[in-house]
Design a protein around this motif. Structure first.
Motif, PDB file in Angstrom:
ATOM      1  N   GLN A  91      -7.905 -15.470  26.266  1.00 48.00           N
ATOM      2  CA  GLN A  91      -6.758 -14.669  25.665  1.00 48.00           C
ATOM      3  C   GLN A  91      -6.997 -13.808  24.651  1.00 48.00           C
ATOM      4  O   GLN A  91      -7.565 -13.849  23.583  1.00 48.00           O
ATOM      5  CB  GLN A  91      -5.862 -15.942  24.866  1.00 48.00           C
ATOM      6  N   PHE A 122      -5.605 -28.809  26.437  1.00 44.86           N
ATOM      7  CA  PHE A 122      -6.497 -27.808  26.102  1.00 44.86           C
ATOM      8  C   PHE A 122      -7.204 -28.018  24.822  1.00 44.86           C
ATOM      9  O   PHE A 122      -6.857 -28.810  24.002  1.00 44.86           O
ATOM     10  CB  PHE A 122      -5.723 -26.465  25.903  1.00 44.86           C
ATOM     11  N   GLY A 123      -8.418 -27.308  24.703  1.00 42.25           N
ATOM     12  CA  GLY A 123      -9.301 -27.454  23.284  1.00 42.25           C
ATOM     13  C   GLY A 123      -8.565 -26.503  22.529  1.00 42.25           C
ATOM     14  O   GLY A 123      -7.541 -25.782  22.830  1.00 42.25           O
ATOM     15  N   GLN A 124      -9.088 -26.457  21.158  1.00 38.09           N
ATOM     16  CA  GLN A 124      -8.428 -26.001  20.261  1.00 38.09           C
ATOM     17  C   GLN A 124      -8.787 -24.376  20.320  1.00 38.09           C
ATOM     18  O   GLN A 124      -8.374 -23.687  19.337  1.00 38.09           O
ATOM     19  CB  GLN A 124      -8.996 -26.785  18.768  1.00 38.09           C
ATOM     20  N   TYR A 141      -9.687 -20.415  30.029  1.00 36.88           N
ATOM     21  CA  TYR A 141      -8.911 -19.405  29.725  1.00 36.88           C
ATOM     22  C   TYR A 141      -9.288 -18.552  28.683  1.00 36.88           C
ATOM     23  O   TYR A 141      -9.640 -18.854  27.665  1.00 36.88           O
ATOM     24  CB  TYR A 141      -7.431 -19.907  29.510  1.00 36.88           C
ATOM     25  N   PHE A 166     -10.317 -20.895  25.605  1.00 32.61           N
ATOM     26  CA  PHE A 166      -9.789 -22.186  25.642  1.00 32.61           C
ATOM     27  C   PHE A 166     -10.565 -22.844  26.864  1.00 32.61           C
ATOM     28  O   PHE A 166     -10.257 -22.585  27.895  1.00 32.61           O
ATOM     29  CB  PHE A 166      -8.387 -22.169  25.771  1.00 32.61           C
TER      30      PHE A 166
END
Lengths: 114, 115
Positions: A38, A104-106, A36, A89
């Motif tokens: 953002q 999700f990853g950070q 994703y 992400f």
């Protein structure tokens, strides 16, 4: 429990160069791996995804690779442009008795320098 | 087709209060998930609802709860607010639930500030 590690946390590249973001996951039952994007002040949006039965997927300047044995997957952006600047992400999904849980990853803050 | 709608977009509360956030999914989407986004922790999974049933829950204390109505709209509630609850709360809907790898469509989020 399930865990997704993402590196690096920040990445700065020159416009036109390539960017690579890497993720590892802990749950071997994960079978779906989306990425994703953002942009600042906006909602996360899916840019590419890959399923566990595929090793690589490409969409124009974006590609994702998956290594199930090593439990890691990567996002590759080529010929970067200023509009690629955003937080990215990675995520891993495991289906548990019909439920779906996306972990999700950070996140990686990517900056494209003109 | 309208996207995922979250209300309110911004709110300020004080410690000890409670808050309710609302999410209207894309028409036809039956799966609704909630995430907490903070600068240091990224996107943390709260829970997922499908056909009014909570199917999965993240590692959050019992102060965080939710529900889904028959029209797929969902609410989440946080009671006894703490300063650390300040975050952007994102709702996401998906067309398919269960074993399908449906894309998540996110709302704009509700930004909660706890003073």
């Amino acid at each position: 429990g399930e865990n997704v590690e993402q590196h690096p946390s920040t990445l700065s590249v020159q416009e036109g160069d390539s960017a690579v973001i890497k993720c590892t996951y802990s749950d071997s039952a994960s079978n779906y791996f989306p990425w994703y994007k953002q942009e600042l002040g906006k909602r996360p949006q899916l840019i590419i995804d890959i399923r566990s039965n595929v090793g690589e997927k490409k969409d124009q300047r974006i590609a994702v690779t998956l290594n199930k044995t090593a439990k890691h997957f990567s996002l590759h952006i080529t010929e970067t442009q200023p509009e690629d600047s955003a937080v990215y992400f990675c995520a891993a999904k495991r289906v548990i008795q019909g439920a779906q849980k996306l972990v999700f990853g950070q996140g990686t803050r990517l900056t494209i320098n003109p | 087709k309208a996207g995922v709608t979250q209300t309110p977009r911004y709110l300020i509360k004080t410690r000890g209060q409670q808050v309710t956030l609302s999410c209207s999914p894309i028409s036809g989407h039956r799966s609704v998930s909630w995430y907490q986004q903070t600068p240091g922790q990224g996107l943390q999974f709260l829970f997922e609802y499908f056909s009014e049933t909570q199917r999965n829950k993240g590692n959050f204390p019992g102060r965080f709860s939710g529900r889904q109505f028959s029209n797929s709209r969902s609410e989440m509630n946080v009671s006894t607010l703490e300063l650390g609850d300040s975050a952007l709360y994102l709702c996401a809907s998906s067309l398919m639930g269960g074993g399908n790898t449906g894309e998540l469509f996110f709302g704009e989020g509700s930004r909660l500030t706890v003073l």
